[in-house]
Scaffold this motif. Sequence first.
Motif, PDB file in Angstrom:
ATOM      1  N   MET A   1       0.836  -1.192   0.000  1.00  0.00           N
ATOM      2  CA  MET A   1       0.000   0.000   0.000  1.00  0.00           C
ATOM      3  C   MET A   1       0.875   1.247   0.000  1.00  0.00           C
ATOM      4  O   MET A   1       1.796   1.366   0.808  1.00  0.00           O
ATOM      5  CB  MET A   1      -0.896   0.043   1.245  1.00  0.00           C
ATOM      6  CG  MET A   1      -1.894  -1.079   1.317  1.00  0.00           C
ATOM      7  SD  MET A   1      -3.112  -0.927   0.019  1.00  0.00           S
ATOM      8  CE  MET A   1      -3.947  -2.495   0.183  1.00  0.00           C
ATOM      9  N   THR A   2       0.558   2.186  -0.898  1.00  0.00           N
ATOM     10  CA  THR A   2       1.336   3.413  -0.883  1.00  0.00           C
ATOM     11  C   THR A   2       0.602   4.514  -0.116  1.00  0.00           C
ATOM     12  O   THR A   2       1.200   5.488   0.283  1.00  0.00           O
ATOM     13  CB  THR A   2       1.599   3.909  -2.313  1.00  0.00           C
ATOM     14  OG1 THR A   2       0.349   4.008  -2.973  1.00  0.00           O
ATOM     15  CG2 THR A   2       2.528   2.966  -3.044  1.00  0.00           C
ATOM     16  N   SER A   3      -0.714   4.358   0.029  1.00  0.00           N
ATOM     17  CA  SER A   3      -1.448   5.389   0.799  1.00  0.00           C
ATOM     18  C   SER A   3      -2.672   4.747   1.452  1.00  0.00           C
ATOM     19  O   SER A   3      -3.097   3.653   1.075  1.00  0.00           O
ATOM     20  CB  SER A   3      -1.858   6.539  -0.104  1.00  0.00           C
ATOM     21  OG  SER A   3      -2.443   6.058  -1.268  1.00  0.00           O
ATOM     22  N   ASP A   4      -3.223   5.456   2.417  1.00  0.00           N
ATOM     23  CA  ASP A   4      -4.452   4.964   3.050  1.00  0.00           C
ATOM     24  C   ASP A   4      -5.660   5.343   2.202  1.00  0.00           C
ATOM     25  O   ASP A   4      -6.637   4.615   2.119  1.00  0.00           O
ATOM     26  CB  ASP A   4      -4.600   5.593   4.450  1.00  0.00           C
ATOM     27  CG  ASP A   4      -3.425   5.229   5.345  1.00  0.00           C
ATOM     28  OD1 ASP A   4      -3.140   4.025   5.436  1.00  0.00           O
ATOM     29  OD2 ASP A   4      -2.783   6.139   5.894  1.00  0.00           O
ATOM     30  N   LEU A   5      -5.577   6.544   1.611  1.00  0.00           N
ATOM     31  CA  LEU A   5      -6.710   7.056   0.834  1.00  0.00           C
ATOM     32  C   LEU A   5      -6.179   7.595  -0.487  1.00  0.00           C
ATOM     33  O   LEU A   5      -5.393   8.551  -0.505  1.00  0.00           O
ATOM     34  CB  LEU A   5      -7.392   8.185   1.635  1.00  0.00           C
ATOM     35  CG  LEU A   5      -8.534   8.923   0.951  1.00  0.00           C
ATOM     36  CD1 LEU A   5      -9.685   7.971   0.622  1.00  0.00           C
ATOM     37  CD2 LEU A   5      -9.055  10.054   1.856  1.00  0.00           C
ATOM     38  N   LEU A   6      -6.596   6.952  -1.582  1.00  0.00           N
ATOM     39  CA  LEU A   6      -6.154   7.403  -2.899  1.00  0.00           C
ATOM     40  C   LEU A   6      -7.346   8.087  -3.576  1.00  0.00           C
ATOM     41  O   LEU A   6      -8.414   7.477  -3.734  1.00  0.00           O
ATOM     42  CB  LEU A   6      -5.665   6.217  -3.725  1.00  0.00           C
ATOM     43  CG  LEU A   6      -4.997   6.557  -5.063  1.00  0.00           C
ATOM     44  CD1 LEU A   6      -3.997   5.474  -5.435  1.00  0.00           C
ATOM     45  CD2 LEU A   6      -6.004   6.733  -6.174  1.00  0.00           C
ATOM     46  N   LEU A   7      -7.152   9.340  -3.947  1.00  0.00           N
ATOM     47  CA  LEU A   7      -8.245  10.118  -4.538  1.00  0.00           C
ATOM     48  C   LEU A   7      -7.926  10.340  -6.010  1.00  0.00           C
ATOM     49  O   LEU A   7      -6.965  11.049  -6.355  1.00  0.00           O
ATOM     50  CB  LEU A   7      -8.394  11.450  -3.791  1.00  0.00           C
ATOM     51  CG  LEU A   7      -8.721  11.299  -2.299  1.00  0.00           C
ATOM     52  CD1 LEU A   7      -8.499  12.603  -1.536  1.00  0.00           C
ATOM     53  CD2 LEU A   7     -10.160  10.823  -2.109  1.00  0.00           C
ATOM     54  N   ALA A   8      -8.717   9.738  -6.892  1.00  0.00           N
ATOM     55  CA  ALA A   8      -8.488   9.853  -8.340  1.00  0.00           C
ATOM     56  C   ALA A   8      -9.131  11.138  -8.822  1.00  0.00           C
ATOM     57  O   ALA A   8     -10.352  11.283  -8.804  1.00  0.00           O
ATOM     58  CB  ALA A   8      -9.081   8.651  -9.052  1.00  0.00           C
ATOM     59  N   GLY A   9      -8.311  12.113  -9.241  1.00  0.00           N
ATOM     60  CA  GLY A   9      -8.811  13.435  -9.624  1.00  0.00           C
ATOM     61  C   GLY A   9      -8.587  14.400  -8.466  1.00  0.00           C
ATOM     62  O   GLY A   9      -8.921  14.078  -7.310  1.00  0.00           O
TER      63      GLY A   9
ATOM     64  N   ALA B   1      -3.887   1.317  -2.614  1.00  0.00           N
ATOM     65  CA  ALA B   1      -4.399   2.016  -1.425  1.00  0.00           C
ATOM     66  C   ALA B   1      -5.498   1.186  -0.783  1.00  0.00           C
ATOM     67  O   ALA B   1      -6.166   0.386  -1.456  1.00  0.00           O
ATOM     68  CB  ALA B   1      -4.941   3.388  -1.809  1.00  0.00           C
ATOM     69  N   ALA B   2      -5.693   1.412   0.515  1.00  0.00           N
ATOM     70  CA  ALA B   2      -6.755   0.686   1.227  1.00  0.00           C
ATOM     71  C   ALA B   2      -8.130   1.198   0.809  1.00  0.00           C
ATOM     72  O   ALA B   2      -9.106   0.464   0.789  1.00  0.00           O
ATOM     73  CB  ALA B   2      -6.559   0.886   2.732  1.00  0.00           C
ATOM     74  N   CYS B   3      -8.169   2.471   0.462  1.00  0.00           N
ATOM     75  CA  CYS B   3      -9.456   3.091   0.124  1.00  0.00           C
ATOM     76  C   CYS B   3      -9.272   3.935  -1.130  1.00  0.00           C
ATOM     77  O   CYS B   3      -8.386   4.796  -1.173  1.00  0.00           O
ATOM     78  CB  CYS B   3      -9.920   3.944   1.307  1.00  0.00           C
ATOM     79  SG  CYS B   3     -11.527   4.687   1.002  1.00  0.00           S
ATOM     80  N   VAL B   4     -10.101   3.700  -2.152  1.00  0.00           N
ATOM     81  CA  VAL B   4      -9.932   4.386  -3.434  1.00  0.00           C
ATOM     82  C   VAL B   4     -11.232   5.094  -3.812  1.00  0.00           C
ATOM     83  O   VAL B   4     -12.320   4.496  -3.790  1.00  0.00           O
ATOM     84  CB  VAL B   4      -9.537   3.380  -4.552  1.00  0.00           C
ATOM     85  CG1 VAL B   4      -9.254   4.115  -5.847  1.00  0.00           C
ATOM     86  CG2 VAL B   4      -8.330   2.555  -4.124  1.00  0.00           C
ATOM     87  N   VAL B   5     -11.101   6.370  -4.163  1.00  0.00           N
ATOM     88  CA  VAL B   5     -12.270   7.204  -4.480  1.00  0.00           C
ATOM     89  C   VAL B   5     -12.112   7.742  -5.894  1.00  0.00           C
ATOM     90  O   VAL B   5     -11.028   8.175  -6.285  1.00  0.00           O
ATOM     91  CB  VAL B   5     -12.368   8.369  -3.460  1.00  0.00           C
ATOM     92  CG1 VAL B   5     -13.446   9.354  -3.856  1.00  0.00           C
ATOM     93  CG2 VAL B   5     -12.629   7.820  -2.059  1.00  0.00           C
TER      94      VAL B   5
ATOM     95  N   THR C   1     -11.603   1.580   4.425  1.00  0.00           N
ATOM     96  CA  THR C   1     -11.440   0.739   3.235  1.00  0.00           C
ATOM     97  C   THR C   1     -12.444   1.177   2.180  1.00  0.00           C
ATOM     98  O   THR C   1     -13.434   1.858   2.480  1.00  0.00           O
ATOM     99  CB  THR C   1     -11.716  -0.744   3.550  1.00  0.00           C
ATOM    100  OG1 THR C   1     -13.112  -0.864   3.873  1.00  0.00           O
ATOM    101  CG2 THR C   1     -10.872  -1.256   4.704  1.00  0.00           C
ATOM    102  N   THR C   2     -12.183   0.755   0.948  1.00  0.00           N
ATOM    103  CA  THR C   2     -13.080   1.127  -0.147  1.00  0.00           C
ATOM    104  C   THR C   2     -14.509   0.668   0.158  1.00  0.00           C
ATOM    105  O   THR C   2     -15.469   1.416  -0.049  1.00  0.00           O
ATOM    106  CB  THR C   2     -12.577   0.502  -1.476  1.00  0.00           C
ATOM    107  OG1 THR C   2     -11.224   0.905  -1.664  1.00  0.00           O
ATOM    108  CG2 THR C   2     -13.406   0.962  -2.648  1.00  0.00           C
ATOM    109  N   ASP C   3     -14.644  -0.550   0.667  1.00  0.00           N
ATOM    110  CA  ASP C   3     -16.008  -1.064   0.880  1.00  0.00           C
ATOM    111  C   ASP C   3     -16.727  -0.368   2.029  1.00  0.00           C
ATOM    112  O   ASP C   3     -17.921  -0.089   1.945  1.00  0.00           O
ATOM    113  CB  ASP C   3     -15.973  -2.585   1.092  1.00  0.00           C
ATOM    114  CG  ASP C   3     -15.812  -3.281  -0.256  1.00  0.00           C
ATOM    115  OD1 ASP C   3     -16.186  -2.664  -1.284  1.00  0.00           O
ATOM    116  OD2 ASP C   3     -15.277  -4.404  -0.288  1.00  0.00           O
ATOM    117  N   THR C   4     -15.983  -0.067   3.107  1.00  0.00           N
ATOM    118  CA  THR C   4     -16.618   0.653   4.234  1.00  0.00           C
ATOM    119  C   THR C   4     -17.110   2.006   3.732  1.00  0.00           C
ATOM    120  O   THR C   4     -18.218   2.446   4.050  1.00  0.00           O
ATOM    121  CB  THR C   4     -15.591   0.934   5.365  1.00  0.00           C
ATOM    122  OG1 THR C   4     -14.736  -0.158   5.474  1.00  0.00           O
ATOM    123  CG2 THR C   4     -16.245   1.262   6.658  1.00  0.00           C
TER     124      THR C   4
END
Length: 390
Positions: A1-9, A129-133, A295-298
């Motif tokens: 994992m490179t980040s906890d929260l990856l924000l695309a854009g 990332a653990a969470c991807v938006v 996480t992405t699912d949470t």
Amino acid sequence: MTSDLLLAGAGLANSLIALAVAEARPSARILLLDRAPGPSDLHTWSHHLTDLSADWLRRLAPARRATWPDQEVRFPDHARRLRAGYAALDGTGLARLLCDRGIEIRWNARITALDATGATLADGTRLGAACVVDGRGGRPSPHLVTGFQKFLGLELETPAPHGIARPCIMDATVSQQDGYRFIYLLPFSATRLLIEDTRYSDGPDLDEAALVAEVLRYADAKGWQGAREIRRERGILPIALAHDARAFWADHATGAVPVGLRAGLFHPVTGYSLPVAADVADVVADVAARAPALTTDTLRRAVQAHAIARADRDRFLRLLSRMMFRGCAPDQRRRLLSRFYRLPEGLIERFYAGRLTWPDRLRIVTGKPPIPIRTALACLPESPLLQEKS
Ligand SMILES: Cc1cc2nc3c(=O)[nH]c(=O)nc-3n(C[C@H](O)[C@H](O)[C@H](O)COP(=O)(O)OP(=O)(O)OC[C@H]3O[C@@H](n4cnc5c(N)ncnc54)[C@H](O)[C@@H]3O)c2cc1C
């Protein structure tokens, strides 16, 4: 994992999420990726001060380009000063704010593939990332039927003071073309003015040269000859006529969590999204603060529940959009707006903030009907428009 929260854009929705999460969970490693070469001044994100909570007003204050104590509207049959303050952010200010908060934005990072566990960039780099938006901006959806708000704005430096003291969010005294047309004015200084020609139209075509000519004609008519163009902005924003949020989210049960325009999260009548994006950012920050792991699912569960509840609440706003676009001939739309701006100021403020009460709704539709009752009744159901589209 490179980040906890990856924000695309690194646009509006994701920037607000990053700011809110950075406060709620300071240890979170947040990364925004954007294909643009850097922050853009092509955007000014305006809002009524009454749209935002005290927390958001504080958080965004350093990114504001301008704040005004009031605003006005003008119609052929009346003009009105509105007491709500108004403010504008710009892309550069927002990016600088993120940078000051220690949030990483990687520019020139075009994403070619995105899923629930990370992003792949055009150069082949994979970032997990653990969470991807997914906040990569609007995209057509079979579950969203829209009209359009189109505009072209020129920011001009006038050779002498222009005399505009406050934002004029609608100067609808101009000739009506291509639907409901008005001019939007933002005075950034005594000699700096954004003049935007805006239309509520059935189709998305925008003739940039023609709109530039209209803006300059307006400036000439007001006596602002010889002004120098500093900047220009254009937009074709969706106006929601019908939206099936449950079907949208059923299609997004896997993958990165969509937010912003991509998830239909904007004001159905104005097409603006700053207050809506702030609410979504609060939801994400709440999950970040409470969940043992982000996480992405949470996050999907929380954002989906919020978006569906919001879409249900916005049903009345979409009805107003349908009354304007489907219940009214294009050249008659101005009458509807003129009537709306005679309503109590508190109601107008709640309309912009997307917080209309039931008495507000009743107040809007009672009295002398702005469109014939039969036509209004035909606008009531939302599903025929969605069926037409599918
Ligand atoms: C000119 C203009 C003025 C507006 N003014 C206002 C206003 O005053 N107030 C208001 O509330 N709303 C305004 N809006 C409407 C709306 O708020 C904005 O469109 C808002 O920016 C939408 O937010 P978003 O985060 O969904 O998308 P955006 O802010 O558009 O962000 C999407 C980002 O994703 C990036 N991206 C896209 N694809 C990729 C990819 N493959 N890889 C990497 N990055 C990618 C884009 O470069 C962009 O930075 C305006 C819109 C426009 C166009």
